[in-house]
Motif scaffolding. Structure first.
Motif, PDB file in Angstrom:
ATOM      1  N   ALA A  19      48.144  54.915  42.027  1.00 50.39           N
ATOM      2  CA  ALA A  19      46.930  54.886  42.845  1.00 50.39           C
ATOM      3  C   ALA A  19      46.123  53.632  42.537  1.00 50.39           C
ATOM      4  O   ALA A  19      45.535  53.021  43.425  1.00 50.39           O
ATOM      5  CB  ALA A  19      46.093  56.135  42.592  1.00 50.39           C
ATOM      6  N   ASP A  20      46.095  53.237  41.285  1.00 56.58           N
ATOM      7  CA  ASP A  20      45.408  52.009  40.915  1.00 56.58           C
ATOM      8  C   ASP A  20      46.050  50.798  41.577  1.00 56.58           C
ATOM      9  O   ASP A  20      45.367  49.883  42.018  1.00 56.58           O
ATOM     10  CB  ASP A  20      45.452  51.820  39.394  1.00 56.58           C
ATOM     11  CG  ASP A  20      44.382  52.632  38.687  1.00 56.58           C
ATOM     12  OD1 ASP A  20      44.411  52.675  37.445  1.00 56.58           O
ATOM     13  OD2 ASP A  20      43.531  53.219  39.375  1.00 56.58           O
ATOM     14  N   ALA A  63      45.004  50.602  45.161  1.00 51.43           N
ATOM     15  CA  ALA A  63      43.617  50.205  45.381  1.00 51.43           C
ATOM     16  C   ALA A  63      43.274  48.899  44.678  1.00 51.43           C
ATOM     17  O   ALA A  63      42.113  48.524  44.626  1.00 51.43           O
ATOM     18  CB  ALA A  63      42.685  51.305  44.887  1.00 51.43           C
ATOM     19  N   ASN A  64      44.282  48.217  44.119  1.00 46.75           N
ATOM     20  CA  ASN A  64      44.026  46.963  43.405  1.00 46.75           C
ATOM     21  C   ASN A  64      43.058  47.127  42.252  1.00 46.75           C
ATOM     22  O   ASN A  64      42.297  46.220  41.948  1.00 46.75           O
ATOM     23  CB  ASN A  64      43.427  45.910  44.359  1.00 46.75           C
ATOM     24  CG  ASN A  64      44.486  45.209  45.139  1.00 46.75           C
ATOM     25  OD1 ASN A  64      45.538  44.902  44.614  1.00 46.75           O
ATOM     26  ND2 ASN A  64      44.218  44.965  46.387  1.00 46.75           N
ATOM     27  N   ALA A  65      43.064  48.311  41.633  1.00 46.55           N
ATOM     28  CA  ALA A  65      42.090  48.562  40.580  1.00 46.55           C
ATOM     29  C   ALA A  65      42.289  47.640  39.383  1.00 46.55           C
ATOM     30  O   ALA A  65      41.357  47.384  38.638  1.00 46.55           O
ATOM     31  CB  ALA A  65      42.172  50.011  40.114  1.00 46.55           C
ATOM     32  N   GLN A  91      42.532  44.585  39.281  1.00 44.49           N
ATOM     33  CA  GLN A  91      41.638  43.433  39.354  1.00 44.49           C
ATOM     34  C   GLN A  91      40.301  43.753  38.716  1.00 44.49           C
ATOM     35  O   GLN A  91      39.649  42.894  38.125  1.00 44.49           O
ATOM     36  CB  GLN A  91      41.400  43.047  40.818  1.00 44.49           C
ATOM     37  CG  GLN A  91      42.629  42.560  41.503  1.00 44.49           C
ATOM     38  CD  GLN A  91      42.493  41.109  41.914  1.00 44.49           C
ATOM     39  OE1 GLN A  91      41.624  40.388  41.437  1.00 44.49           O
ATOM     40  NE2 GLN A  91      43.356  40.668  42.793  1.00 44.49           N
ATOM     41  N   VAL A  92      39.875  44.997  38.833  1.00 41.90           N
ATOM     42  CA  VAL A  92      38.619  45.392  38.203  1.00 41.90           C
ATOM     43  C   VAL A  92      38.829  45.573  36.707  1.00 41.90           C
ATOM     44  O   VAL A  92      38.087  45.039  35.892  1.00 41.90           O
ATOM     45  CB  VAL A  92      38.118  46.721  38.817  1.00 41.90           C
ATOM     46  CG1 VAL A  92      36.859  47.167  38.116  1.00 41.90           C
ATOM     47  CG2 VAL A  92      37.869  46.554  40.290  1.00 41.90           C
ATOM     48  N   ALA A 111      47.202  41.090  36.059  1.00 45.68           N
ATOM     49  CA  ALA A 111      45.902  41.093  36.730  1.00 45.68           C
ATOM     50  C   ALA A 111      45.937  40.526  38.132  1.00 45.68           C
ATOM     51  O   ALA A 111      46.033  41.231  39.105  1.00 45.68           O
ATOM     52  CB  ALA A 111      44.883  40.341  35.888  1.00 45.68           C
ATOM     53  N   VAL A 112      45.869  39.242  38.239  1.00 46.37           N
ATOM     54  CA  VAL A 112      45.703  38.650  39.566  1.00 46.37           C
ATOM     55  C   VAL A 112      47.054  38.185  40.094  1.00 46.37           C
ATOM     56  O   VAL A 112      47.829  37.585  39.388  1.00 46.37           O
ATOM     57  CB  VAL A 112      44.741  37.443  39.484  1.00 46.37           C
ATOM     58  CG1 VAL A 112      44.394  36.945  40.855  1.00 46.37           C
ATOM     59  CG2 VAL A 112      43.501  37.833  38.733  1.00 46.37           C
ATOM     60  N   LYS A 163      41.340  31.486  36.607  1.00 48.59           N
ATOM     61  CA  LYS A 163      42.036  32.354  35.660  1.00 48.59           C
ATOM     62  C   LYS A 163      41.961  31.783  34.250  1.00 48.59           C
ATOM     63  O   LYS A 163      41.889  32.534  33.282  1.00 48.59           O
ATOM     64  CB  LYS A 163      43.504  32.521  36.073  1.00 48.59           C
ATOM     65  CG  LYS A 163      43.667  33.433  37.262  1.00 48.59           C
ATOM     66  CD  LYS A 163      45.016  34.093  37.248  1.00 48.59           C
ATOM     67  CE  LYS A 163      45.929  33.436  38.238  1.00 48.59           C
ATOM     68  NZ  LYS A 163      47.257  34.045  38.222  1.00 48.59           N
ATOM     69  N   PRO A 176      36.243  39.720  42.805  1.00 54.64           N
ATOM     70  CA  PRO A 176      37.504  39.211  43.345  1.00 54.64           C
ATOM     71  C   PRO A 176      37.492  39.131  44.866  1.00 54.64           C
ATOM     72  O   PRO A 176      36.644  39.724  45.512  1.00 54.64           O
ATOM     73  CB  PRO A 176      38.537  40.231  42.864  1.00 54.64           C
ATOM     74  CG  PRO A 176      37.828  41.156  41.964  1.00 54.64           C
ATOM     75  CD  PRO A 176      36.375  41.058  42.268  1.00 54.64           C
ATOM     76  N   ASP A 189      40.084  43.416  48.305  1.00 56.75           N
ATOM     77  CA  ASP A 189      39.477  44.725  48.153  1.00 56.75           C
ATOM     78  C   ASP A 189      39.997  45.369  46.887  1.00 56.75           C
ATOM     79  O   ASP A 189      41.199  45.470  46.707  1.00 56.75           O
ATOM     80  CB  ASP A 189      39.880  45.623  49.328  1.00 56.75           C
ATOM     81  CG  ASP A 189      38.865  45.534  50.435  1.00 56.75           C
ATOM     82  OD1 ASP A 189      39.183  45.941  51.556  1.00 56.75           O
ATOM     83  OD2 ASP A 189      37.754  45.044  50.160  1.00 56.75           O
ATOM     84  N   CYS A 190      39.094  45.812  46.030  1.00 56.21           N
ATOM     85  CA  CYS A 190      39.561  46.505  44.837  1.00 56.21           C
ATOM     86  C   CYS A 190      38.561  47.569  44.423  1.00 56.21           C
ATOM     87  O   CYS A 190      37.363  47.354  44.510  1.00 56.21           O
ATOM     88  CB  CYS A 190      39.796  45.523  43.693  1.00 56.21           C
ATOM     89  SG  CYS A 190      38.367  44.555  43.279  1.00 56.21           S
ATOM     90  N   HIS A 191      39.069  48.694  44.007  1.00 56.11           N
ATOM     91  CA  HIS A 191      38.193  49.728  43.489  1.00 56.11           C
ATOM     92  C   HIS A 191      39.047  50.676  42.674  1.00 56.11           C
ATOM     93  O   HIS A 191      40.275  50.624  42.726  1.00 56.11           O
ATOM     94  CB  HIS A 191      37.504  50.489  44.628  1.00 56.11           C
ATOM     95  CG  HIS A 191      38.458  51.228  45.516  1.00 56.11           C
ATOM     96  ND1 HIS A 191      39.093  50.649  46.590  1.00 56.11           N
ATOM     97  CD2 HIS A 191      38.901  52.492  45.496  1.00 56.11           C
ATOM     98  CE1 HIS A 191      39.872  51.528  47.166  1.00 56.11           C
ATOM     99  NE2 HIS A 191      39.782  52.669  46.532  1.00 56.11           N
ATOM    100  N   ILE A 192      38.404  51.519  41.904  1.00 52.43           N
ATOM    101  CA  ILE A 192      39.165  52.510  41.136  1.00 52.43           C
ATOM    102  C   ILE A 192      39.209  53.770  41.996  1.00 52.43           C
ATOM    103  O   ILE A 192      38.171  54.286  42.399  1.00 52.43           O
ATOM    104  CB  ILE A 192      38.485  52.785  39.787  1.00 52.43           C
ATOM    105  CG1 ILE A 192      38.379  51.479  39.001  1.00 52.43           C
ATOM    106  CG2 ILE A 192      39.286  53.795  38.992  1.00 52.43           C
ATOM    107  CD1 ILE A 192      37.736  51.633  37.651  1.00 52.43           C
ATOM    108  N   PRO A 193      40.418  54.263  42.294  1.00 55.35           N
ATOM    109  CA  PRO A 193      40.502  55.351  43.271  1.00 55.35           C
ATOM    110  C   PRO A 193      39.873  56.637  42.770  1.00 55.35           C
ATOM    111  O   PRO A 193      39.803  56.895  41.576  1.00 55.35           O
ATOM    112  CB  PRO A 193      42.016  55.530  43.464  1.00 55.35           C
ATOM    113  CG  PRO A 193      42.638  54.929  42.277  1.00 55.35           C
ATOM    114  CD  PRO A 193      41.740  53.853  41.792  1.00 55.35           C
ATOM    115  N   GLN A 231      29.699  45.779  40.703  1.00 51.90           N
ATOM    116  CA  GLN A 231      30.484  45.979  39.489  1.00 51.90           C
ATOM    117  C   GLN A 231      30.571  44.690  38.674  1.00 51.90           C
ATOM    118  O   GLN A 231      30.764  44.728  37.467  1.00 51.90           O
ATOM    119  CB  GLN A 231      31.884  46.537  39.810  1.00 51.90           C
ATOM    120  CG  GLN A 231      32.806  45.649  40.591  1.00 51.90           C
ATOM    121  CD  GLN A 231      33.591  44.663  39.735  1.00 51.90           C
ATOM    122  OE1 GLN A 231      33.843  44.914  38.572  1.00 51.90           O
ATOM    123  NE2 GLN A 231      33.920  43.540  40.318  1.00 51.90           N
TER     124      GLN A 231
END
Lengths: 341, 313, 305
Positions: A141-142, A145-147, A149-150, A335-336, C46, C81, C84-88, C146
């Motif tokens: 799931a991460d 959602a590209n988590a 990167q966070v 990461a990226v 980076k 970034p 689109d990024c978030h923790i689901p 964030q």
């Protein structure tokens, strides 16, 4: 043009609080961006933060605990059964299988083992593992959602992230597996202490603990490995559940075919019967409890006692599988994305 | 070339576009509007992916829905980027050339031409999965023009391009428009749209707010009189003089020692003809003067915000 | 005092050299990072975040070494970034608080600060909804939130107005300007939209093919000292241009009735001159101003030379 602030007693600043004036200079509050000068912990044990976040998400869901509660039933039934009919069954079994009578500490480990490896139990534990490792808290799931990167733009390393996710699955499965088992142990302890419980089975508590740790660590490692390579939580669920189911069905069939083809029941055939994901776990549990495969509640057609599978191949197999999964997960997390060109 | 007559389209209860009538002629037309305004619905209707719930949509004289005759003369560059990652750029464009109905023999040549046209000759034989955003945009344009369509619809074509790329693509599109094609561009980046064209279609909440030339539209917005900002050392004295003129509605200074005065008027033409004389007569020193809201961004803001307030009343 | 310094940096991806012997000082304040695609901006970013080990050279961000103190750097900087990024599975508050906890804020502080930062970013009641239901504009805001939650001293923004409609774009630019001016936070913005950069940044760094092509103060770079003038007439009028030609003016660019002129020297009486000439040949001036070089022109000049 200074307007006196209204007459309110000043709020005492608690020690260690950020240094800012609590009573404002102007009656209109300044809502523009304010900096944060509070404490920032160093990046040690960051995996626990990741784990805690995932656990919070998971353990808030009511159906998680609903499913977990079902795990209690096999243990409950075993407790009731043993309370009312305990030694009778052992005597019946001892008549059918004389070799069992030789085993000194047979009764309580038998109960515990049988409750633990009952079908419902392993399905429930697998479900819990899937919920934790392939649901919205999963690495898949991460990825979707590209988590990452966070996560990885904060002071947290790959290892922390993976350990946190692994720990989430591990703790979820372990808690669901251990609580009923330990309750059963305590039941035996309270009821049968005077009848030689501690003398008969002194290491039962350790065996129980070890056996409940097993599926937790195993499922956690494999799921982390599979989820890291996937972008779709549903795929991970499907793959892992599928793998479990297919191997669990095919392995005994294969074992039986081979024993018929070669007309003998060797330890290799026995091993092949256990050559499934759940089979490895069952085999290791058997070894820990030192039990042959005896199913108390669901009697088999043939009065045939299958001996324990050999320990070391199982241990090696499980360690290899876990190792590969974890290595695969570590290789995949980055990461990226680098766009070439 | 594209005609909509009282076209509406809704999805269940949700309105996509509502009673839209317009004519899109050859040249570049910009389709603008906030998110959720109905732009994608309009594009889907024009490119034949949807049928209108009521009203008619006609492209090159025929209804475009599932109509191969229209598709052969229509090119579409959508915003989506996923789905073709395993193909090379050249393969992708060739595939779409076949689908566009070009005779097979001429395709390889045409594909190479078009790839050169968008400047992707070096990278055409790499997999699309490895492309940067800018490269994907160019390949998308390539597939859109490979069959030499008369109508080209582009959704956010300049997204992700660096300024050089942006200039190149703008040049491409202007070139196509000069050849008489009808190019419809949907974009959020207003200053780029201003460089492309003066012809706009502005939508909000599914309705068409305005269509036509930006400056004509601006002069018709009555609720917001023209603002003219004049910079001068003698701003205050200038302001007093300007207020003497009957068609000047207001003069605004920002500070006690202001160097800029902003006037409002409903007759900009009269102002512009009389202002120089007044300045020369009194010897005011003017550093600059311009109309800060005679541009696309202001037109957009005024019309969209008004339609927004009306909607909430 | 520079916020980050890089000296002699070389970074390789396998055999490909992404950045070659690069030296740059990132100044304080709000800086725009520009460059064509593939110029090495992502690589530079980076490296500054401590993700890449350079093949050669060194760098430091906020006084910390990029090669060895990557974790500490990431504790003091924020990154927004591009994708689109978030923790689901979380709503905005939980997400931003989680981001804060990941940096090391205590739980209570993180929650308090998450609300504060979301308030600043303009997210009202919507903050209690799951992030997956958000529009593009809202997703961009929480990405900014964030990045800000732990009060970083240096903020990296990668295409902050990506996908936003005009209203959203203005609001985002105002938010960024609100942080970067007067609050002591240094911001580096990487974007292809040069008017956005003009609006929020004071300085720029331009990269090209893994090297720094140019850096400087935007106001200074754009300054033409009164020699560049833009004039808009009602209708195009060649007589007007001729008339001005006598005073040393040359047409650089014309589109319709809009002219860009270069004078050989700055004129103190520009207004009077233009009005008189216009009166003389019957043209109507609709606006004029001393022009600045556009950032786009500066960029194209630097990159294409």
């Amino acid at each position: 043009m200074n307007v006196n602030p209204p007459m309110i007693p000043p709020i005492p600043t608690p020690p260690g609080a950020p240094q800012e004036s609590v009573v404002p200079n102007s009656p209109i509050a300044d809502l523009s961006y304010r900096n944060y000068d509070g404490p920032l912990r160093p990046p040690i044990f960051r995996w626990w933060t990741v784990c805690r976040m995932s656990l919070r998400l998971l353990w808030k869901k009511p159906w998680f605990w609903g499913i977990a509660a079902i795990c209690l039933f096999p243990y409950l039934i075993h407790a009731i059964f043993y309370y009312f009919a305990g030694s009778v069954t052992i005597q019946i079994l001892a008549i059918q299988f004389p070799e069992l009578a030789d085993l000194p500490s047979f009764k309580f480990p038998l109960q515990m083992y049988s409750a633990f490896t009952g079908n419902i139990n392993s399905i429930i534990l697998l479900t819990i593992a899937l919920l934790a490792g392939a649901g919205s808290t999963s690495i898949a799931a991460d990825n979707q959602a590209n988590a990452l990167q966070v996560y990885l733009s904060k002071p947290i390393g790959k290892g922390d992230y993976l350990l946190g996710k692994w720990m989430c699955i591990f703790l979820s499965v372990f808690v669901v597996a251990a609580i009923p088992a330990i309750s059963l142990y305590l039941f035996f302890l309270t009821v049968y202490a005077t009848q030689g419980f501690l003398h008969d089975a002194p290491w039962l508590w350790l065996q129980t603990l070890a056996v409940t740790l097993l599926p937790a660590a195993f499922h956690a490692s494999l799921l982390v490995g599979i989820a890291a390579w996937s972008r779709s939580p549903r795929m991970v669920t499907a793959i892992y559940a599928g793998l479990n189911f297919i191997t669990y069905v095919m392995a005994p069939v294969l074992g039986r075919i081979l024993s018929h083809v070669y007309h003998r029941d060797t330890w290799q055939n026995l091993l092949i019967t256990h050559a499934s994901l759940q089979g490895i776990l069952d085999g290791l549990a058997q070894n820990i409890f030192h039990m042959p495969d005896v199913n108390l509640l669901f009697i088999r057609r043939e009065p045939h006692l299958t001996p324990m599978p050999p320990l070391w191949p199982l241990v090696i197999a499980s360690l290899v599988l876990m190792g590969i999964s974890l290595a695969a997960a570590r290789a995949k997390i980055h990461a990226v994305e680098v766009v070439k060109g | 070339m594209i005609v909509l007559e009282h076209a509406s389209r809704w999805y269940g209860q949700v309105i996509g576009i509502n009673d839209v009538s317009c004519r899109i002629m050859p040249g570049i037309t910009a389709l603008l509007g906030p998110n959720g305004a109905g732009k994608s619905t309009l594009i889907k209707l024009i490119t034949g992916q949807l049928r209108p719930s009521t009203g008619t949509v006609t492209v090159l004289g025929e209804a475009p829905f599932a109509n191969p005759r229209v598709f052969r003369r229509l090119g579409y560059c959508p915003e989506l980027e996923r789905g073709c990652d395993d193909m090379t750029g050249r393969y992708f464009v060739t595939l779409l050339a076949h689908m566009g109905g070009l005779p097979s023999a001429s395709i390889p040549q045409r594909v190479s031409e078009v790839i050169e046209f968008v400047g992707m000759t070096e990278n055409a034989d790499r997999k699309i999965g490895g492309y940067s955003k800018g490269m994907r945009q160019r390949i998308k344009i390539a597939q859109g023009v490979v069959h030499d369509p008369d109508v080209l619809v582009l959704d956010e074509p300049l997204n992700g391009l660096d300024p050089i790329g942006r200039r190149e693509v703008t040049g491409l599109l202007t070139g196509l428009a000069d050849k008489g094609k009808c190019v419809v561009v949907s974009s959020h980046i207003l200053y780029e749209v201003e460089h492309l064209t003066r012809n706009i279609l502005l939508m909000n909440h599914g309705r068409l707010l305005a269509q036509g030339d930006i400056y004509t539209i601006r002069s018709l917005i009555d609720a917001h009189p023209h603002r003219i900002a004049i910079r001068s050392k003698h701003a205050r004295a200038l302001a007093i003089h300007l207020l003497n003129l009957p068609y000047v509605l207001s003069a605004r200074l920002d500070a006690p020692d202001a160097t800029q005065v902003e006037v409002e008027t409903r007759s900009p033409d009269t102002f512009y003809s009389q202002f120089p004389d007044m300045v020369l007569e009194h010897g005011f020193d003017i550093t600059s003067f311009e109309s800060p809201d005679n541009n696309l961004e202001s037109v957009f803001k005024y019309l969209v915000n008004e339609s927004g307030t009306k909607a909430t009343q | 005092m520079p916020v980050a310094t890089i000296s002699g940096l070389t970074v390789r991806y396998g055999k490909k050299v992404a950045v070659n012997d690069l030296s740059v000082e990132v100044p304080e304040g709000c800086t725009g990072l520009l460059g064509p695609n593939g110029a090495g901006k992502t690589t530079l970013l980076k490296t500054l975040l401590g993700f890449l080990t350079p093949a050669a050279g060194s760098g430091q961000v906020l006084g910390l070494d990029v090669a060895t103190e990557g974790m500490q750097i990431r504790q003091r900087i924020g990154l927004m970034p591009e994708v689109d990024c978030h923790i689901p599975g979380m709503n905005a508050v939980t997400f931003v608080a989680a981001a804060g906890e990941l940096v090391g804020m205590p739980e209570a502080d993180a929650m308090k600060r998450a609300h504060e930062v979301l308030e600043y970013a303009g997210l009202g009641e919507a903050r209690y909804r799951n992030v997956e239901t958000y529009s593009t504009g809202m997703k961009q805001r929480i990405k900014l939130a964030q990045a800000l939650v732990h009060g970083p001293k240096l903020l990296f923004l990668d295409e902050p107005t990506n996908g936003l409609d005009p209203a959203g774009r203005e609001e985002m630019l105002d938010l960024i300007r609100g942080i970067s001016h007067g609050k002591g936070i240094n911001v580096v913005v990487s974007s292809h939209l040069l008017p956005d950069i003009e609006r929020i940044c004071d300085k720029i760094i331009v990269m090209r093919q893994g090297q720094i092509a140019m850096q400087g103060d935007i106001a200074e770079l754009r300054e033409t000292h009164g020699t560049l003038v833009e004039v808009e007439l009602r209708l195009s009028n060649p007589g007007f241009i001729e008339g001005l030609g006598k005073y040393g003016a040359r047409v650089l660019h014309q589109s319709g009735s809009f002219y860009r002129l270069r004078f050989s020297e700055a004129r103190a009486d520009l207004g009077a001159l233009l009005f008189t000439t216009a009166r003389g040949c019957g043209a109507q001036i609709r606006g004029f101003r001393p022009a600045l070089r556009s950032l786009e022109d500066i960029f194209l000049e630097v990159v294409e030379s």
